[in-house]
Design a protein around this motif. Sequence first.
Motif, mmCIF file in Angstrom:
data_model
loop_
_atom_site.group_PDB
_atom_site.id
_atom_site.type_symbol
_atom_site.label_atom_id
_atom_site.label_comp_id
_atom_site.label_asym_id
_atom_site.label_seq_id
_atom_site.Cartn_x
_atom_site.Cartn_y
_atom_site.Cartn_z
ATOM 1 N N TYR A 151 32.212 -62.616 -7.086
ATOM 2 C CA TYR A 151 31.339 -61.465 -7.326
ATOM 3 C C TYR A 151 30.705 -61.543 -8.717
ATOM 4 O O TYR A 151 29.477 -61.416 -8.865
ATOM 5 C CB TYR A 151 32.147 -60.175 -7.188
ATOM 6 C CG TYR A 151 31.318 -58.912 -7.381
ATOM 7 C CD1 TYR A 151 30.689 -58.298 -6.301
ATOM 8 C CD2 TYR A 151 31.155 -58.353 -8.655
ATOM 9 C CE1 TYR A 151 29.920 -57.151 -6.476
ATOM 10 C CE2 TYR A 151 30.384 -57.218 -8.836
ATOM 11 C CZ TYR A 151 29.772 -56.617 -7.752
ATOM 12 O OH TYR A 151 29.001 -55.497 -7.940
ATOM 13 N N ASN A 152 31.521 -61.743 -9.742
ATOM 14 C CA ASN A 152 31.021 -61.742 -11.129
ATOM 15 C C ASN A 152 30.080 -62.907 -11.408
ATOM 16 O O ASN A 152 29.039 -62.726 -12.050
ATOM 17 C CB ASN A 152 32.198 -61.756 -12.109
ATOM 18 C CG ASN A 152 32.995 -60.460 -12.075
ATOM 19 O OD1 ASN A 152 32.437 -59.395 -11.813
ATOM 20 N ND2 ASN A 152 34.295 -60.535 -12.314
ATOM 21 N N LEU A 153 30.422 -64.097 -10.920
ATOM 22 C CA LEU A 153 29.580 -65.271 -11.167
ATOM 23 C C LEU A 153 28.248 -65.155 -10.416
ATOM 24 O O LEU A 153 27.185 -65.482 -10.957
ATOM 25 C CB LEU A 153 30.322 -66.551 -10.759
ATOM 26 C CG LEU A 153 31.557 -66.899 -11.593
ATOM 27 C CD1 LEU A 153 32.335 -68.048 -10.949
ATOM 28 C CD2 LEU A 153 31.175 -67.259 -13.034
ATOM 29 N N ALA A 154 28.306 -64.679 -9.177
ATOM 30 C CA ALA A 154 27.078 -64.507 -8.389
ATOM 31 C C ALA A 154 26.192 -63.425 -8.992
ATOM 32 O O ALA A 154 24.958 -63.561 -9.024
ATOM 33 C CB ALA A 154 27.418 -64.170 -6.942
ATOM 34 N N LYS A 155 26.801 -62.364 -9.490
ATOM 35 C CA LYS A 155 26.042 -61.268 -10.104
ATOM 36 C C LYS A 155 25.295 -61.755 -11.352
ATOM 37 O O LYS A 155 24.106 -61.466 -11.537
ATOM 38 C CB LYS A 155 26.996 -60.131 -10.478
ATOM 39 C CG LYS A 155 26.316 -58.887 -11.060
ATOM 40 C CD LYS A 155 27.348 -57.773 -11.222
ATOM 41 C CE LYS A 155 26.688 -56.475 -11.686
ATOM 42 N NZ LYS A 155 26.317 -56.505 -13.106
ATOM 43 N N ILE A 156 25.966 -62.535 -12.187
ATOM 44 C CA ILE A 156 25.323 -63.087 -13.389
ATOM 45 C C ILE A 156 24.171 -64.011 -12.981
ATOM 46 O O ILE A 156 23.082 -63.963 -13.550
ATOM 47 C CB ILE A 156 26.338 -63.851 -14.259
ATOM 48 C CG1 ILE A 156 27.362 -62.885 -14.867
ATOM 49 C CG2 ILE A 156 25.631 -64.620 -15.383
ATOM 50 C CD1 ILE A 156 28.576 -63.567 -15.463
ATOM 51 N N ALA A 157 24.423 -64.837 -11.969
ATOM 52 C CA ALA A 157 23.382 -65.760 -11.493
ATOM 53 C C ALA A 157 22.127 -65.007 -11.079
ATOM 54 O O ALA A 157 21.007 -65.374 -11.445
ATOM 55 C CB ALA A 157 23.913 -66.593 -10.328
ATOM 56 N N LYS A 158 22.315 -63.931 -10.297
ATOM 57 C CA LYS A 158 21.165 -63.151 -9.843
ATOM 58 C C LYS A 158 20.441 -62.484 -11.009
ATOM 59 O O LYS A 158 19.210 -62.378 -11.012
ATOM 60 C CB LYS A 158 21.609 -62.090 -8.832
ATOM 61 C CG LYS A 158 22.213 -62.647 -7.556
ATOM 62 C CD LYS A 158 21.311 -63.612 -6.832
ATOM 63 C CE LYS A 158 20.117 -62.924 -6.213
ATOM 64 N NZ LYS A 158 19.271 -63.887 -5.464
#
Length: 261
Positions: A151-158
Amino acid sequence: MKTILDEIVDQKRIEILEKQKINSIEDFKNSENFNLPVISSKASILDESKSGIIAEFKRKSPSKGFINKDANVKYVVAGYEKYGASVVSVLTDELFFGGSFEDLKQAKATLSIPVLRKDFIVDEYQVYETKAIGADLMLLIAECLTKDEVYNLAKIAKEIGLEVLLELHSEDQLDKVNEFIDLIGINNRDLKTFHVDIEKSKQILKQLPKDLIKVAESGISDPKTVKELRKAGFQSFLIGENFMKNENPTEAFKEFVKESK
């Protein structure tokens, strides 16, 4: 007992600590590529004039050693694009896969289609790094991340404009899918046993959110398998070793695309 995946992740964490001594996240944010718009992998895969294949540039694998050590990245990826690749995947792990940032940068400079950074992302530092080296799409591997980490890594990516491909290989990882994921990959190869099972992938496919692009990964060596997986509902296919093991990966890709239509 430690798996090869455990070894790779442990090595990544060591590498991140060393890299942080040289470049900070702020350095990445100030880099030339960081504010450039990404090319959408979703749009490219849905473009019917292309093959749907994510063609991979891969020099080496942990299980087989060097596959094509001296391949010319610019020549190979240009051929991939010419003959219908939707996306090009570039390995950037050096120790286990013989990849490099330089391979990705050369691919990016050559292509007008999206580039996937294929690596083992376990820390937010690597997300910013991915954008700074010019990738459009980032891989997250559910097997080596918790639900919160995904969740956290994908959120930063977006937040910084990257698209995200989340790779699963079992039903118990389905709860790691979240609103920041763009593409779902199902790895036909179990990362612990390396056994390939296309039928298992079809079963997992039925349980995935309808609105996400579905990618079949690994163990695809026959164009008939692409036809079978496409019929089952997959829209994209990540294939690398099948092409890279040939002396001329471009020609191998060209013939594969022709036979998989």
